[in-house]
Design an enzyme around this catalytic site. Structure first.
Site, PDB file in Angstrom:
ATOM      1  CD  GLU A 114     -45.963   8.039 -44.465  1.00 46.76           C
ATOM      2  OE1 GLU A 114     -45.858   8.491 -43.128  1.00 46.76           O
ATOM      3  OE2 GLU A 114     -47.125   7.688 -45.237  1.00 46.76           O
ATOM      4  CB  SER A 160     -33.010  26.701 -49.855  1.00 44.86           C
ATOM      5  OG  SER A 160     -32.602  27.752 -48.963  1.00 44.86           O
ATOM      6  CG  ASN A 209     -24.337  21.182 -42.033  1.00 42.90           C
ATOM      7  OD1 ASN A 209     -24.755  20.138 -41.794  1.00 42.90           O
ATOM      8  ND2 ASN A 209     -24.386  21.335 -43.237  1.00 42.90           N
ATOM      9  CB  SER A 244     -36.913  25.047 -45.361  1.00 45.61           C
ATOM     10  OG  SER A 244     -36.873  25.357 -44.118  1.00 45.61           O
ATOM     11  CG  ASP A 263     -31.258  22.967 -40.634  1.00 39.54           C
ATOM     12  OD1 ASP A 263     -30.530  23.736 -40.947  1.00 39.54           O
ATOM     13  OD2 ASP A 263     -32.446  23.399 -40.144  1.00 39.54           O
ATOM     14  NE  ARG A 301     -29.387  24.670 -35.770  1.00 38.98           N
ATOM     15  CZ  ARG A 301     -30.502  24.329 -36.020  1.00 38.98           C
ATOM     16  NH1 ARG A 301     -31.301  23.635 -35.127  1.00 38.98           N
ATOM     17  NH2 ARG A 301     -30.946  24.020 -37.350  1.00 38.98           N
ATOM     18  CD1 TRP A 302     -22.506  18.257 -35.405  1.00 40.60           C
ATOM     19  CD2 TRP A 302     -20.754  19.315 -36.302  1.00 40.60           C
ATOM     20  NE1 TRP A 302     -21.330  17.283 -35.339  1.00 40.60           N
ATOM     21  CE2 TRP A 302     -20.158  17.971 -35.911  1.00 40.60           C
ATOM     22  CE3 TRP A 302     -19.757  20.215 -36.650  1.00 40.60           C
ATOM     23  CZ2 TRP A 302     -19.050  17.582 -36.200  1.00 40.60           C
ATOM     24  CZ3 TRP A 302     -18.456  19.793 -37.233  1.00 40.60           C
ATOM     25  CH2 TRP A 302     -18.052  18.390 -36.962  1.00 40.60           C
ATOM     26  CD  GLU A 338     -36.208  30.141 -50.282  1.00 43.61           C
ATOM     27  OE1 GLU A 338     -35.684  28.979 -50.281  1.00 43.61           O
ATOM     28  OE2 GLU A 338     -37.290  30.518 -51.318  1.00 43.61           O
ATOM     29  CG  ASN A 339     -29.891  28.276 -47.625  1.00 39.89           C
ATOM     30  OD1 ASN A 339     -29.755  26.956 -47.816  1.00 39.89           O
ATOM     31  ND2 ASN A 339     -30.414  28.540 -46.545  1.00 39.89           N
TER      32      ASN A 339
END
Ligand code: IPE
Ligand code: IPE
Ligand code: MG
Length: 235
Positions: free
Chosen positions: A202, A67, A24, A191, A22, A26-27, A69-70
């Site tokens: 973990e 996903s 991409n 998500s 996650d 914003r980058w 949802e995407n």
């Protein structure tokens, strides 16, 4: 595989790392680039990171690339992502085969354009039996949908199942549950990723945006993992 000495798998090296790639968008935004540039940088990084993980002795890398949802995103962004998958499978399947990396795709193929579906099937076929590592790409994947599909399959077979038998009905059949799940990009949530499979995984969360999550960051995540005490309910 690059010219690195391969580490022996050990309890300190996770056998299976799952990554929610996650950040991409914003980058790209930070660089005043279109979101598509972030997805391109993310895809490139994902492949390099998987190869590096295999060189460290990791056997499976599962990357959450898209996903269910995407699919609520604008069509233009989705088309850009399909274009990237197209390019990726055309260019990389042969390279992966040479490097001994097996490709496996999980998710609902019906959500994808027909030609992408075909390229995926060919990519899986061409890389079958790769023994360096398995790269599982979650494309059009949803954890709940995976579970519902398995439930319906069990019902169809008309026989009660054990947890083990149920696992074998999921799209990840043959892939061990993830030991370590990394989420980049600051959010602290799963998500709808590997819901059933991550029962004893973990978790490692980082604010680093996915295209910036390189080898050193992966080393740090593996190191953090190696310090965890996994009790699986025992004392
Ligand atoms: C993750 O990056 C990749 C996909 C979901 C396709 P995002 O596109 O969610 O990036 P951000 O969260 O907007 O930065
Ligand atoms: C999760 O990222 C899915 C993938 C990385 C493919 P999102 O950006 O879609 O997650 P939310 O919407 O912030 O939970
Ligand atoms: Mg996001």
């Amino acid at each position: 595989m690059k010219n690195r000495k391969k580490e022996e798998p050990s309890a300190r090296i996770p056998e299976h790392i799952a990554i929610i790639m996650d950040g991409n968008g914003r980058w790209a935004k930070k660089r005043l680039l279109p979101r598509s540039a972030g997805h391109r940088a993310g895809m490139k990084n994902m492949i390099a990171l998987a190869e590096y993980a295999f060189s460290r002795g990791v056997r499976y890398v599962t990357a959450f690339a898209l996903s269910t949802e995407n699919f609520l995103r604008p069509q233009e962004e989705l088309e850009g992502l399909f274009g990237l998958f197209r390019e990726y499978f055309k260019k990389n399947a042969a390279v992966m085969r040479e490097k001994g990396i097996a490709l496996k795709v999980i998710g609902n193929p019906c959500l994808l354009p027909e030609d992408v579906r075909r390229l995926i099937a060919e990519g899986e076929e061409d890389t079958k039996g790769g023994s360096e590592g398995t790269l599982v790409l979650a494309i059009g994947y949803g954890g709940r949908q995976d579970i519902v599909f398995a439930v319906n399959e069990a019902v169809r077979r008309g026989k009660e199942v054990t947890a083990e038998e149920f696992s074998a009905l999921l799209s990840t059949d043959g892939v061990p549950d993830p030991d370590l799940l990394i989420r980049t990009g600051k959010e602290l949530r799963i998500s709808n990723f590997l819901l059933w499979q991550s029962a004893y995984t973990e978790f490692y969360f980082t604010e680093t945006l996915f295209p910036d999550f390189g080898e050193k960051e992966l080393d740090r995540a593996i190191e953090a993992y190696s310090e965890r005490e996994r009790r699986f309910g025992k004392i």
